[in-house]
Design an enzyme around this catalytic site. Structure first.
Site, PDB file in Angstrom:
ATOM      1  N   GLU A 241       6.807   0.861  -8.259  1.00  0.00           N
ATOM      2  CA  GLU A 241       7.133   0.510  -6.927  1.00  0.00           C
ATOM      3  C   GLU A 241       6.075   1.168  -6.106  1.00  0.00           C
ATOM      4  O   GLU A 241       5.295   0.562  -5.412  1.00  0.00           O
ATOM      5  CB  GLU A 241       8.561   1.194  -6.587  1.00  0.00           C
ATOM      6  CG  GLU A 241       9.693   0.466  -7.283  1.00  0.00           C
ATOM      7  CD  GLU A 241      11.103   0.457  -6.829  1.00  0.00           C
ATOM      8  OE1 GLU A 241      11.225   1.376  -6.097  1.00  0.00           O
ATOM      9  OE2 GLU A 241      11.952   0.046  -7.194  1.00  0.00           O
ATOM     10  N   GLU A 242       5.371   2.337  -6.530  1.00  0.00           N
ATOM     11  CA  GLU A 242       4.189   2.856  -5.890  1.00  0.00           C
ATOM     12  C   GLU A 242       3.238   1.527  -5.958  1.00  0.00           C
ATOM     13  O   GLU A 242       2.320   1.831  -5.034  1.00  0.00           O
ATOM     14  CB  GLU A 242       3.725   4.235  -6.737  1.00  0.00           C
ATOM     15  CG  GLU A 242       2.342   4.634  -6.093  1.00  0.00           C
ATOM     16  CD  GLU A 242       2.028   6.036  -6.721  1.00  0.00           C
ATOM     17  OE1 GLU A 242       2.940   6.653  -7.147  1.00  0.00           O
ATOM     18  OE2 GLU A 242       0.845   6.311  -6.690  1.00  0.00           O
ATOM     19  N   ARG A 243       2.891   1.071  -6.839  1.00  0.00           N
ATOM     20  CA  ARG A 243       1.819   0.249  -7.039  1.00  0.00           C
ATOM     21  C   ARG A 243       2.015  -1.102  -6.229  1.00  0.00           C
ATOM     22  O   ARG A 243       1.276  -1.713  -5.726  1.00  0.00           O
ATOM     23  CB  ARG A 243       1.428  -0.077  -8.501  1.00  0.00           C
ATOM     24  CG  ARG A 243       0.773   1.116  -9.406  1.00  0.00           C
ATOM     25  CD  ARG A 243       0.944   1.148 -10.688  1.00  0.00           C
ATOM     26  NE  ARG A 243       0.278   2.200 -11.264  1.00  0.00           N
ATOM     27  CZ  ARG A 243       0.324   2.680 -12.477  1.00  0.00           C
ATOM     28  NH1 ARG A 243       0.879   1.866 -13.340  1.00  0.00           N
ATOM     29  NH2 ARG A 243      -0.033   3.985 -12.507  1.00  0.00           N
ATOM     30  N   GLY A 246       1.453   0.019  -2.895  1.00  0.00           N
ATOM     31  CA  GLY A 246      -0.012   0.205  -2.537  1.00  0.00           C
ATOM     32  C   GLY A 246      -0.690  -1.308  -2.247  1.00  0.00           C
ATOM     33  O   GLY A 246      -1.548  -1.352  -1.238  1.00  0.00           O
TER      34      GLY A 246
END
Ligand code: FAD
Length: 386
Positions: A241-243, A246
């Protein structure tokens, strides 16, 4: 992606927030190297924007990841990368694992106040000697009665100077590196935690970053997220989810760089005509806009499959890789067309050039994304398919 009127309404809410509550103050905050994170988080919390995808039971909106994506995209309209990064850490980097794997007690004590904006979170994975090589981290959490005793340090931790808790990845046994790690929620007020002075960064100036040291820091074992030894796996899932966040967050930022450059090139004259009249320049800008659309399509596809419950390790890594690579290409190319003006510190393109450079490094560098993509394609030496 099929966006509904609910997506549109959320998009407008985030856009209005960026225009009214962030952009008028960005220059001041960038200069100060910090922003009033508590005030901003409270306002975001009041609008429900810190818990878009989090369960309603814990104060979230209970929506699917496509709504998070819309919010991440609109935050890209901020006139700096630092404030969106700091918000993204709260929503998509340090709380997904608590929401997915945390106990009811952890969710009530940390997730709910993170959603309302009362608590500020941070994520502690990287160390001085272990950034890309997450499995090689050295911070330990040893059992002592019902507690863990934590020793070690974490490097480049966004939000840490103001954070109330850190979602920490530490070694809880001497087992193999992928099986000996655990995610633990550590309140930053716990005795034994100290911080370095603010790190002096190339970009993302308004977000605060420091190194965090742990010296015999005692926390209850019930602050563990999920089962002991599952931290590496939980963090790898949290990274997806972070990626995607981003990648989604740079789409509009890059479009904005292109739009501002078009306007500038229409105004600026060289050799008796506007810069934009040079075919080399208008073709190049058209090409970059095409690339941004390709990034958007890739990111939307990753999001769509993630919402459908599919494993998007490959697509999320591709989107993050493409966002980092394209971020460098767009900001560098656009800055070039601003000439000397683009090289001035306060120029919007110069800020985007500095801020967006992080996308190729943070949350897994480009080369780490390539390694993951190769693995999923079955072309890593010694790990071929079949
Ligand atoms: C502004 C900022 C904010 C950050 N915020 C956080 C945060 O909140 N929490 C957190 O945990 N971390 C954070 N980080 C850390 C970030 O995630 C790491 O910097 C990143 O993972 C890279 O690790 P490293 O810096 O140790 O680089 P290294 O691991 O030393 O790698 C250096 C370079 O070598 C190359 N490389 C590495 N491995 C390979 C390989 N196997 N093959 C080929 N090339 C390779 C890559 O180009 C990489 O950039 C932040 C960093 C910055 C700069």
């Amino acid at each position: 992606m099929n966006f509904t009127s609910e997506h549109d309404a959320l998009r407008k809410t985030v856009r209005d927030f960026v225009e009214k509550e962030i952009n008028p103050y960005v220059d001041e905050w960038e200069e100060a190297g910090e922003y009033p994170i508590r005030d901003v988080f409270k306002k975001l919390g009041n609008l429900g924007l810190l818990g878009i995808q989090k369960p309603e039971e814990y104060g979230g909106m209970g929506l699917d990841y496509s709504y998070n994506l819309v919010a991440a995209e609109e935050l890209g309209m901020a006139k700096c990368g630092g404030v969106p990064l700091s918000i993204g850490v709260q929503t998509d980097m340090c709380t997904p694992a608590i929401a997915r794997f945390g106990s009811d007690e952890l969710k009530r004590n940390f997730l709910t106040p993170a959603i309302t904006g009362e608590l500020i979170g941070s994520i502690g994975v990287s160390e001085v000697g272990a950034g890309s090589d997450v499995a090689g981290l050295k911070t330990t959490a040893r059992k002592d009665g019902d507690d863990y005793i934590i020793n070690g340090s974490k490097m480049w931790i966004t939000n840490s100077p103001k954070a109330d808790f850190i979602c920490l990845l530490a070694n809880t046994s001497d087992d193999q590196p992928h099986k000996n790690k655990t995610l633990i929620v550590v309140p930053m007020s716990t005795p034994g935690i100290t911080l370095s002075p603010h790190l002096n960064k190339l970009g993302m100036r308004s977000s605060e970053t420091a190194q965090v040291f742990f010296d015999d820091v005692r926390v209850p074992q019930r602050n563990r997220i999920g089962a002991e030894g599952t931290g590496f796996m939980c963090q790898m899932i949290q990274f997806q989810e972070e990626r995607m966040w981003g990648a989604a967050n740079v789409i509009k930022a890059l479009e904005s760089c292109i739009e501002q450059t078009i306007e500038y090139c229409q105004e600026r004259k060289t050799f008796g005509q506007p810069l934009i009249n040079n075919q080399y320049i208008h073709f190049r800008l058209a090409e970059l806009q095409t690339e941004v659309e390709a990034l958007r399509a890739l990111t939307y596809k990753a999001c769509e499959l993630h919402v459908a419950g599919k494993d998007v390790t490959q697509l999320a890594s591709m989107a993050k890789l493409k966002a980092g690579r394209l971020g460098r290409e767009v900001t560098d190319t656009c800055l070039q067309y601003w000439g000397g003006n683009g090289y001035m510190w306060e120029n919007p393109l110069a800020r985007a050039y500095r801020d967006i450079r992080l996308v190729s490094i943070g949350g897994g560098a480009d080369e780490i994304m390539l390694g993951i993509i190769c693995k999923t394609m079955g072309i890593l030496p010694g790990k071929q398919k079949g």
